[in-house]
Design a protein around this motif. Structure first.
Motif: not given
Length: 276
Positions: A64-83
């Motif tokens: 059920e939690e895996q489904l919730k993660l699949f339905q989640s939307k996340v923005a990552v600002v910066g695609c370098g070291g941390l990103g």
């Protein structure tokens, strides 16, 4: 839809922990049904069938939690070291929709620490390389690369419908702007910063002011990372803590770093919590 469900039930192998869908069957059913692998993953999870790529999650994350993660939307600002590490881990975790924001290209000095960088991708846009990497790891993830600077002007538009924003920036003033945008759109923010052997992480909800209080009246645009630089291991550690925080926020479970800053000293192996 019933036909697809039937195919999935037929294909799923059952072990002591439940039903598993192999990647081979996943893509075969998608092809035969003329739907995307993303759609197949969604239907499988809705019907209690775990894609086999997530099977090592099962003692920690329920279906059920895996489904919730699949339905989640996340923005990552910066695609370098941390990103880069954040994106890699969110993809493998199974977060279903990622918006990746970065205006820069990979340069030679990125090779020591930025996991998405490689010699062949020098001078390529980080956000586009990141999006390609996501699809190589987990084709069911929907990914939107944005080759642009985050700003107060475009923030709300770029974060439309996201559930969470992750800060992988490298300057203080933009971080403070990002915190303001997240307040304006009522979205939690996971902040991370690195410098040499050191790092920090906090989780801030829209009604909180941890980041603003922590940075206080700092006027410098860049943090101390401009002086200390960053070795390969610091972004990996801090990004992993950020992703753990993101997972807890998305699933609404566990104790997060709300109203606290975790200070990380890898040289002396000291981890301190400051209540803000």
């Amino acid at each position: 839809m019933e036909i697809i469900r039937g195919r999935l039930e037929q294909a799923a192998a059952t072990d002591s922990k439940g039903k598993l869908l192999s990647w081979e069957d996943h893509i075969l059913i998608a092809k035969d049904s003329r739907v995307s692998v993303r759609k197949i993953e969604h239907i499988a999870l809705q019907n209690g069938i775990m894609p086999a790529k997530y099977q090592r999650n099962r003692n920690t994350i329920t279906i059920e939690e895996q489904l919730k993660l699949f339905q989640s939307k996340v923005a990552v600002v910066g695609c370098g070291g941390l990103g880069g590490y954040v994106i890699e881990e969110l993809t493998r975790l199974g977060v279903g929709t990622l918006t990746l924001i970065d205006p820069d290209i990979f340069e030679e000095h990125n090779l020591n620490r930025q996991v998405l960088s490689s010699v062949k991708d020098l001078k390529s846009y980080k956000a586009k390389v990141a999006a390609k990497r996501v699809k190589q790891i987990n084709p069911a993830v929907k990914v939107r690369p944005i080759v642009d600077y985050y700003s107060l002007v475009n923030g709300k538009e770029n974060f439309e419908d996201v559930d969470l924003v992750i800060d992988a920036l490298d300057n203080i003033s933009t971080r403070l702007d990002l915190a303001q945008t997240c307040k304006d759109i009522s979205v939690p923010l996971i902040h991370g910063a690195i410098a040499g052997w050191f790092g920090q992480v906090t989780t801030q909800y829209p009604e909180e002011h941890t980041i603003e209080k922590w940075y206080g009246r700092v006027k410098e645009k860049k943090g101390i990372e401009g002086v200390l630089g960053n070795p390969s291991f610091t972004p990996a550690v801090v990004a992993s803590i950020q992703v753990a925080e993101a997972c807890k926020v998305l699933l609404d479970k566990g104790e997060t770093l709300r109203n606290k800053v975790m200070s990380i000293n890898l040289l002396d192996m000291e981890f301190e919590l400051f209540t803000i």
